[in-house]
Design an enzyme around this catalytic site. Structure first.
Site, PDB file in Angstrom:
ATOM      1  N   TYR A 284       0.832  -1.213   0.000  1.00 44.38           N
ATOM      2  CA  TYR A 284       0.000   0.000   0.000  1.00 44.38           C
ATOM      3  C   TYR A 284       0.868   1.265   0.000  1.00 44.38           C
ATOM      4  O   TYR A 284       0.809   2.082  -0.928  1.00 44.38           O
ATOM      5  CB  TYR A 284      -0.932  -0.054   1.212  1.00 44.38           C
ATOM      6  CG  TYR A 284      -1.687   1.213   1.529  1.00 44.38           C
ATOM      7  CD1 TYR A 284      -2.384   1.911   0.540  1.00 44.38           C
ATOM      8  CD2 TYR A 284      -1.724   1.697   2.836  1.00 44.38           C
ATOM      9  CE1 TYR A 284      -3.090   3.058   0.849  1.00 44.38           C
ATOM     10  CE2 TYR A 284      -2.435   2.837   3.155  1.00 44.38           C
ATOM     11  CZ  TYR A 284      -3.112   3.526   2.165  1.00 44.38           C
ATOM     12  OH  TYR A 284      -3.811   4.663   2.469  1.00 44.38           O
TER      13      TYR A 284
ATOM     14  N   LYS B   8       2.273  -9.914   0.882  1.00 41.35           N
ATOM     15  CA  LYS B   8       1.223  -8.921   1.148  1.00 41.35           C
ATOM     16  C   LYS B   8       1.041  -7.962  -0.032  1.00 41.35           C
ATOM     17  O   LYS B   8       0.005  -7.320  -0.145  1.00 41.35           O
ATOM     18  CB  LYS B   8       1.582  -8.106   2.406  1.00 41.35           C
ATOM     19  CG  LYS B   8       1.622  -8.926   3.698  1.00 41.35           C
ATOM     20  CD  LYS B   8       0.229  -9.146   4.227  1.00 41.35           C
ATOM     21  CE  LYS B   8       0.239  -9.887   5.555  1.00 41.35           C
ATOM     22  NZ  LYS B   8      -1.102 -10.171   6.044  1.00 41.35           N
TER      23      LYS B   8
ATOM     24  N   ALA C 265       9.211  -3.416   3.820  1.00 41.22           N
ATOM     25  CA  ALA C 265       8.878  -4.835   3.961  1.00 41.22           C
ATOM     26  C   ALA C 265       8.671  -5.158   5.436  1.00 41.22           C
ATOM     27  O   ALA C 265       9.629  -5.380   6.178  1.00 41.22           O
ATOM     28  CB  ALA C 265      10.004  -5.680   3.374  1.00 41.22           C
TER      29      ALA C 265
ATOM     30  N   TYR D   5       4.656  -4.955  17.741  1.00 39.99           N
ATOM     31  CA  TYR D   5       4.844  -4.264  16.461  1.00 39.99           C
ATOM     32  C   TYR D   5       5.728  -3.031  16.674  1.00 39.99           C
ATOM     33  O   TYR D   5       6.741  -2.844  15.986  1.00 39.99           O
ATOM     34  CB  TYR D   5       3.484  -3.861  15.870  1.00 39.99           C
ATOM     35  CG  TYR D   5       3.589  -2.885  14.736  1.00 39.99           C
ATOM     36  CD1 TYR D   5       4.246  -3.240  13.561  1.00 39.99           C
ATOM     37  CD2 TYR D   5       3.064  -1.596  14.842  1.00 39.99           C
ATOM     38  CE1 TYR D   5       4.375  -2.327  12.518  1.00 39.99           C
ATOM     39  CE2 TYR D   5       3.184  -0.691  13.802  1.00 39.99           C
ATOM     40  CZ  TYR D   5       3.840  -1.064  12.649  1.00 39.99           C
ATOM     41  OH  TYR D   5       3.970  -0.157  11.628  1.00 39.99           O
TER      42      TYR D   5
ATOM     43  N   LYS E 204       9.853  -2.363  15.465  1.00 42.02           N
ATOM     44  CA  LYS E 204      10.304  -1.217  14.668  1.00 42.02           C
ATOM     45  C   LYS E 204      11.355  -0.399  15.431  1.00 42.02           C
ATOM     46  O   LYS E 204      12.318   0.101  14.848  1.00 42.02           O
ATOM     47  CB  LYS E 204       9.114  -0.332  14.314  1.00 42.02           C
ATOM     48  CG  LYS E 204       8.149  -0.954  13.320  1.00 42.02           C
ATOM     49  CD  LYS E 204       8.724  -0.843  11.912  1.00 42.02           C
ATOM     50  CE  LYS E 204       7.741  -1.278  10.861  1.00 42.02           C
ATOM     51  NZ  LYS E 204       8.222  -1.020   9.496  1.00 42.02           N
TER      52      LYS E 204
ATOM     53  N   ARG F 119      -9.531  -3.321  21.797  1.00 45.99           N
ATOM     54  CA  ARG F 119      -8.559  -4.200  21.152  1.00 45.99           C
ATOM     55  C   ARG F 119      -7.248  -4.089  21.932  1.00 45.99           C
ATOM     56  O   ARG F 119      -6.752  -2.965  22.143  1.00 45.99           O
ATOM     57  CB  ARG F 119      -8.353  -3.735  19.701  1.00 45.99           C
ATOM     58  CG  ARG F 119      -7.376  -4.580  18.907  1.00 45.99           C
ATOM     59  CD  ARG F 119      -7.319  -4.150  17.445  1.00 45.99           C
ATOM     60  NE  ARG F 119      -6.673  -2.855  17.247  1.00 45.99           N
ATOM     61  CZ  ARG F 119      -6.502  -2.273  16.070  1.00 45.99           C
ATOM     62  NH1 ARG F 119      -6.942  -2.854  14.971  1.00 45.99           N
ATOM     63  NH2 ARG F 119      -5.912  -1.089  15.976  1.00 45.99           N
TER      64      ARG F 119
ATOM     65  N   GLY G 231      -3.512  -3.600  23.075  1.00 47.26           N
ATOM     66  CA  GLY G 231      -2.368  -2.935  22.438  1.00 47.26           C
ATOM     67  C   GLY G 231      -2.685  -1.586  21.831  1.00 47.26           C
ATOM     68  O   GLY G 231      -1.834  -0.996  21.171  1.00 47.26           O
TER      69      GLY G 231
HETATM   70  N1  UDP Z   1     -10.620   0.429  15.166  1.00 45.71           N
HETATM   71  C1  UDP Z   1     -11.958   0.149  15.467  1.00 45.71           C
HETATM   72  N2  UDP Z   1     -12.616  -0.796  14.730  1.00 45.71           N
HETATM   73  C2  UDP Z   1     -12.013  -1.464  13.692  1.00 45.71           C
HETATM   74  C3  UDP Z   1     -10.651  -1.162  13.382  1.00 45.71           C
HETATM   75  C4  UDP Z   1      -9.989  -0.199  14.142  1.00 45.71           C
HETATM   76  O1  UDP Z   1     -12.545   0.710  16.394  1.00 45.71           O
HETATM   77  O2  UDP Z   1     -12.666  -2.311  13.073  1.00 45.71           O
HETATM   78  C5  UDP Z   1      -9.914   1.453  15.949  1.00 45.71           C
HETATM   79  C6  UDP Z   1      -8.653   0.947  16.632  1.00 45.71           C
HETATM   80  O3  UDP Z   1      -8.964   0.398  17.889  1.00 45.71           O
HETATM   81  C7  UDP Z   1      -7.822   2.229  16.722  1.00 45.71           C
HETATM   82  C8  UDP Z   1      -8.254   3.038  15.497  1.00 45.71           C
HETATM   83  O4  UDP Z   1      -9.497   2.458  15.067  1.00 45.71           O
HETATM   84  O5  UDP Z   1      -8.189   2.954  17.862  1.00 45.71           O
HETATM   85  C9  UDP Z   1      -7.262   2.941  14.357  1.00 45.71           C
HETATM   86  O6  UDP Z   1      -6.941   1.574  14.175  1.00 45.71           O
HETATM   87  P1  UDP Z   1      -6.110   1.066  12.940  1.00 45.71           P
HETATM   88  O7  UDP Z   1      -6.032  -0.427  13.050  1.00 45.71           O
HETATM   89  O8  UDP Z   1      -6.674   1.623  11.687  1.00 45.71           O
HETATM   90  O9  UDP Z   1      -4.675   1.718  13.101  1.00 45.71           O
HETATM   91  P2  UDP Z   1      -3.627   1.683  14.337  1.00 45.71           P
HETATM   92  O10 UDP Z   1      -3.933   2.909  15.158  1.00 45.71           O
HETATM   93  O11 UDP Z   1      -3.795   0.397  15.067  1.00 45.71           O
HETATM   94  O12 UDP Z   1      -2.318   1.794  13.645  1.00 45.71           O
END
Ligand code: UDP
Length: 329
Positions: free
Chosen positions: A11, A35, A75, A142, A146, A282, A284
């Site tokens: 992407y 990917k 990558a 993650y 990094k 979620r 983390g």
């Molecule tokens: N999020 C959500 N529902 C989803 C996917 C993501 O509520 O189906 C929330 C997630 O918990 C975070 C924000 O959206 O607070 C951005 O998540 P994303 O995975 O896009 O990016 P990240 O911040 O993890 O890099």
């Protein structure tokens, strides 16, 4: 410059590819296609070499054949949530294999790198907006995977004169306004493309991961940056590399949007009701990540062209509407 884009069929990589070519540099893409998508490279005319970044022999050959002087590395695996369950996958691919890449660069005499780092290196920052000087304390593997690479880069700069830039991305979204490339992850885990799957008829509703955070509406706040603005920053970063030094820049728009606000913007852009359901947090996820990109603006002369969330979502929607199954359409 003769640039090798590792992970350049993904992407972000495919958008950077266009920016690097537009700036007049030569570019070879190296991607395992685990990917990435060959279609994201094909229309540019750039060469796509199929390979793993830990395949030293193949990589050395490509470096030699193309007189590569600069590597831009994408990558990596990128799902913070998954990294909590499968940390070994992240440390092996993002850290150990990147060490292999650095060794191959050393063997091939390549002394310049732009590295995709992440806001996840900051963990749960106390101050907002986040400056590059904020404490580094990732809360998921993650981010740790990094940050390990950032430390490796610094050590290689000191020991071997490597020059580089680590770009700490905030939440990358949107798609190229030309409409031919965009986000196509499988499985998709990112908020904007997931929300847009509802008006596409591919999911019934969007799950909001927690509404009990210490934020005004209780949902997590993120700083969304257009993938083309991010891509432009890579070209500027490559031009700012100096031997023996690793520079670090945050890339975001300096404005935070909650999950609920993102969904609302998607409703406005698509004209669809987009039902949402609150589910547990979620693991983390930090509550709030908003960048200060003052350093990139000042030192790199970076000027985001599409800072508005609505524009970012509109470009994403144009891509997904015309490619509802990603590159399989
Ligand atoms: N999020 C959500 N529902 C989803 C996917 C993501 O509520 O189906 C929330 C997630 O918990 C975070 C924000 O959206 O607070 C951005 O998540 P994303 O995975 O896009 O990016 P990240 O911040 O993890 O890099």
């Amino acid at each position: 410059m003769n640039v090798l884009l590792t992970g350049g069929a993904g992407y972000i990589g495919s958008h950077v590819l266009r920016a690097v070519l537009a700036a007049g540099h030569n570019c070879v893409v190296y991607d395992s296609l685990i990917k990435g998508h060959a279609e994201a490279v094909e229309t540019t005319g750039a060469e796509l070499v199929l390979g793993d970044i830990a395949d030293t022999r193949k990589l050395l050959q490509v470096i030699g054949d193309n007189k590569i002087d600069t590597v831009i590395n994408f990558a990596a695996f990128i799902e913070a949530g998954e990294s909590m369950d499968k940390p070994e996958k992240y440390f092996r691919n993002n850290t150990v294999k990147t060490l292999e890449l650095l060794e191959t660069m050393r063997a091939g005499g390549v002394k310049r790198i732009v590295f995709s780092s992440t806001a996840a290196v900051y963990g749960t920052p106390e101050l907002t907006p986040i400056a590059e000087t904020a404490p580094l304390a990732p809360i998921n593997p993650y981010g740790s995977s990094k940050l390990c690479v950032e430390y490796m880069l610094q050590a290689y700069a000191a020991a071997y004169g490597l020059g580089g830039v680590a770009l700490r991305y905030f939440n990358v979204a949107g798609a190229h306004p030309a409409g031919d490339i965009g986000e196509a992850h499988s499985p998709e885990t990112h908020l904007v493309p997931l929300v847009l799957q509802v008006p596409l008829g591919q999911r019934d509703d969007i799950k909001i991961f927690g509404d009990d955070y210490d934020t005004p509406d209780g949902t997590c706040i993120r700083d969304y940056i257009h993938v083309c603005d991010l891509a432009d920053a890579h070209v500027l970063a490559a031009g700012a590399i100096e031997p023996g030094e690793i520079k670090v820049y945050n890339l975001g728009n300096g404005e935070g949007f909650s999950v609920k606000e993102v969904i609302e913007t998607c409703r406005k852009v698509t004209g669809h009701a987009i039902p949402a359901e609150i589910t547990p947090r979620r693991p983390g996820d930090p509550p709030r990540l908003v960048a200060s990109s003052a350093k990139a603006i000042e030192q790199l002369g970076w000027r985001p062209e599409y800072p508005e969330l609505e524009t970012i979502v509109s470009h994403a929607w144009a891509w997904h509407e015309s490619h509802p199954n990603g590159y399989n359409d």
